[in-house]
Motif scaffolding. Sequence first.
Motif, mmCIF file in Angstrom:
data_model
loop_
_atom_site.group_PDB
_atom_site.id
_atom_site.type_symbol
_atom_site.label_atom_id
_atom_site.label_comp_id
_atom_site.label_asym_id
_atom_site.label_seq_id
_atom_site.Cartn_x
_atom_site.Cartn_y
_atom_site.Cartn_z
ATOM 1 N N THR A 1 6.737 -13.524 -5.719
ATOM 2 C CA THR A 1 6.341 -13.395 -7.121
ATOM 3 C C THR A 1 6.543 -11.922 -7.506
ATOM 4 O O THR A 1 6.522 -11.050 -6.628
ATOM 5 C CB THR A 1 4.855 -13.756 -7.302
ATOM 6 O OG1 THR A 1 4.092 -12.979 -6.372
ATOM 7 C CG2 THR A 1 4.614 -15.231 -7.041
ATOM 8 N N PRO A 2 6.743 -11.603 -8.792
ATOM 9 C CA PRO A 2 6.948 -10.201 -9.180
ATOM 10 C C PRO A 2 5.773 -9.324 -8.750
ATOM 11 O O PRO A 2 4.612 -9.717 -8.903
ATOM 12 C CB PRO A 2 7.059 -10.270 -10.706
ATOM 13 C CG PRO A 2 7.478 -11.669 -11.008
ATOM 14 C CD PRO A 2 6.838 -12.520 -9.942
ATOM 15 N N GLY B 1 0.096 -3.223 -0.073
ATOM 16 C CA GLY B 1 -1.215 -3.472 -0.656
ATOM 17 C C GLY B 1 -1.166 -3.298 -2.171
ATOM 18 O O GLY B 1 -0.641 -2.298 -2.668
ATOM 19 N N ILE B 2 -1.683 -4.283 -2.904
ATOM 20 C CA ILE B 2 -1.650 -4.241 -4.367
ATOM 21 C C ILE B 2 -2.881 -3.495 -4.887
ATOM 22 O O ILE B 2 -4.017 -3.867 -4.564
ATOM 23 C CB ILE B 2 -1.614 -5.669 -4.956
ATOM 24 C CG1 ILE B 2 -0.369 -6.422 -4.471
ATOM 25 C CG2 ILE B 2 -1.653 -5.621 -6.483
ATOM 26 C CD1 ILE B 2 -0.319 -7.884 -4.896
ATOM 27 N N PRO B 3 -2.695 -2.441 -5.689
ATOM 28 C CA PRO B 3 -3.853 -1.737 -6.249
ATOM 29 C C PRO B 3 -4.735 -2.669 -7.068
ATOM 30 O O PRO B 3 -4.248 -3.602 -7.712
ATOM 31 C CB PRO B 3 -3.210 -0.662 -7.143
ATOM 32 C CG PRO B 3 -1.837 -0.467 -6.586
ATOM 33 C CD PRO B 3 -1.417 -1.818 -6.080
ATOM 34 N N GLY B 4 -6.045 -2.403 -7.032
ATOM 35 C CA GLY B 4 -6.977 -3.259 -7.765
ATOM 36 C C GLY B 4 -8.335 -2.593 -7.901
ATOM 37 O O GLY B 4 -8.441 -1.381 -8.045
ATOM 38 N N ASP B 5 -9.395 -3.411 -7.817
ATOM 39 C CA ASP B 5 -10.756 -2.927 -8.070
ATOM 40 C C ASP B 5 -11.413 -2.313 -6.847
ATOM 41 O O ASP B 5 -12.561 -1.858 -6.917
ATOM 42 C CB ASP B 5 -11.636 -4.088 -8.562
ATOM 43 C CG ASP B 5 -11.115 -4.678 -9.868
ATOM 44 O OD1 ASP B 5 -10.469 -3.923 -10.624
ATOM 45 O OD2 ASP B 5 -11.338 -5.875 -10.114
ATOM 46 N N LYS B 6 -10.717 -2.300 -5.711
ATOM 47 C CA LYS B 6 -11.308 -1.795 -4.476
ATOM 48 C C LYS B 6 -11.561 -0.286 -4.579
ATOM 49 O O LYS B 6 -10.623 0.492 -4.777
ATOM 50 C CB LYS B 6 -10.368 -2.083 -3.308
ATOM 51 C CG LYS B 6 -10.901 -1.633 -1.947
ATOM 52 C CD LYS B 6 -9.893 -1.935 -0.844
ATOM 53 C CE LYS B 6 -10.334 -1.382 0.503
ATOM 54 N NZ LYS B 6 -11.595 -1.935 0.997
ATOM 55 N N ALA B 7 -12.834 0.114 -4.453
ATOM 56 C CA ALA B 7 -13.176 1.540 -4.468
ATOM 57 C C ALA B 7 -13.039 2.102 -3.055
ATOM 58 O O ALA B 7 -13.516 1.495 -2.089
ATOM 59 C CB ALA B 7 -14.593 1.735 -4.982
ATOM 60 N N LEU B 8 -12.381 3.238 -2.942
ATOM 61 C CA LEU B 8 -12.233 3.883 -1.645
ATOM 62 C C LEU B 8 -13.557 4.496 -1.218
ATOM 63 O O LEU B 8 -14.315 4.988 -2.044
ATOM 64 C CB LEU B 8 -11.149 4.957 -1.716
ATOM 65 C CG LEU B 8 -9.744 4.446 -2.063
ATOM 66 C CD1 LEU B 8 -8.772 5.615 -2.192
ATOM 67 C CD2 LEU B 8 -9.242 3.456 -1.012
ATOM 68 N N LYS B 9 -13.815 4.439 0.092
ATOM 69 C CA LYS B 9 -15.067 5.000 0.603
ATOM 70 C C LYS B 9 -14.782 6.004 1.708
ATOM 71 O O LYS B 9 -13.690 6.019 2.287
ATOM 72 C CB LYS B 9 -16.008 3.895 1.099
ATOM 73 C CG LYS B 9 -15.442 3.039 2.206
ATOM 74 C CD LYS B 9 -16.390 1.889 2.524
ATOM 75 C CE LYS B 9 -15.954 1.141 3.781
ATOM 76 N NZ LYS B 9 -14.580 0.622 3.721
ATOM 77 N N ASP C 1 -2.025 -13.234 -1.806
ATOM 78 C CA ASP C 1 -1.332 -12.731 -3.007
ATOM 79 C C ASP C 1 0.191 -12.714 -2.831
ATOM 80 O O ASP C 1 0.929 -12.410 -3.762
ATOM 81 C CB ASP C 1 -1.839 -11.333 -3.394
ATOM 82 C CG ASP C 1 -1.635 -10.280 -2.301
ATOM 83 O OD1 ASP C 1 -0.684 -10.405 -1.493
ATOM 84 O OD2 ASP C 1 -2.419 -9.316 -2.244
ATOM 85 N N GLY C 2 0.654 -13.021 -1.607
ATOM 86 C CA GLY C 2 2.093 -13.087 -1.365
ATOM 87 C C GLY C 2 2.744 -11.748 -1.080
ATOM 88 O O GLY C 2 3.946 -11.669 -0.818
ATOM 89 N N TRP C 3 1.966 -10.671 -1.112
ATOM 90 C CA TRP C 3 2.507 -9.327 -0.879
ATOM 91 C C TRP C 3 1.795 -8.576 0.241
ATOM 92 O O TRP C 3 2.429 -8.038 1.132
ATOM 93 C CB TRP C 3 2.429 -8.486 -2.169
ATOM 94 C CG TRP C 3 3.522 -8.791 -3.138
ATOM 95 C CD1 TRP C 3 3.436 -9.600 -4.250
ATOM 96 C CD2 TRP C 3 4.878 -8.336 -3.082
ATOM 97 N NE1 TRP C 3 4.648 -9.664 -4.880
ATOM 98 C CE2 TRP C 3 5.555 -8.890 -4.191
ATOM 99 C CE3 TRP C 3 5.583 -7.506 -2.211
ATOM 100 C CZ2 TRP C 3 6.900 -8.643 -4.453
ATOM 101 C CZ3 TRP C 3 6.926 -7.250 -2.456
ATOM 102 C CH2 TRP C 3 7.578 -7.817 -3.570
#
Length: 277
Positions: free
Chosen positions: A69-70, A86-94, A224-226
Amino acid sequence: MASITIKTEDDIKGMRVAGRLAAEVLDYIAPHVKPGITTGELDRLCHEYMTNVQGTIPAPLNYCPPGYTPYPKAICTSVNDVVCHGIPGDKALKNGDVVNIDITVIKDGYHGDTSRMFFVGEPSILAKRLTDITYECMWLGISKIKPGAHLGDIGYVIQQHAEKAGYSVVREFCGHGIGKVFHEEPQVLHYGRPGTLEKLVAGMIFTVEPMINAGKRDIREMGDGWTIKTKDRSLSAQWEHTVLVTETGYEVLTVSPGMPLPPAFIQQSADSSPVTA
């Protein structure tokens, strides 16, 4: 197999510009990589910098190889046990996280492709060692590049160094030729035997981007396919440069003022500049 494109002088000039711009995105984003920021915010900042400041196009955005998928974002952010994509998203880095940020920009039709590891706050001893060994792996591979050498020479030194440290090399993903096309021949494996595979000739441009796992080399793909993760959930690290084969050795194209210096053993062996040999 498709043939390997030998780049012209004009191509090489274009690739130098694209490579430098890709590296400068990593320089720009480095101060923002700290606890609390989300990977989505890193993506937004990089995207705006590319389009508004550099006038570049983020190559991953809507990139769609056959069967995929695109890709929905401008950069890849691979955190901890994420090997790549890894697709950027809502994950906050710790604090204690490690993240690979992979940048590919298009400028005047040419692709510049590079990635770096970043520590979020204070890394564990394991994360620091894995990151350091992976960086050395990339540079050892680059140091083998010269006309008459073989792609297998690159893979061999990377695999030897990683496995000697007790780590493993991901096999399913590799470096690749690059130019006006994002991914082209040759495939640059990060494992192998010396004297095997294609012979290098001046004018080839490809990436060296080893993915090294702290545990076993097996991987799994997320829904997510990626996103690709280590199967055993161990940490993974990756570094990437785009490299030109010159008449006498190599030239790293993804250079910028803020890039980490090559390891001491590379600087000592180079005649003048740390990025050419």
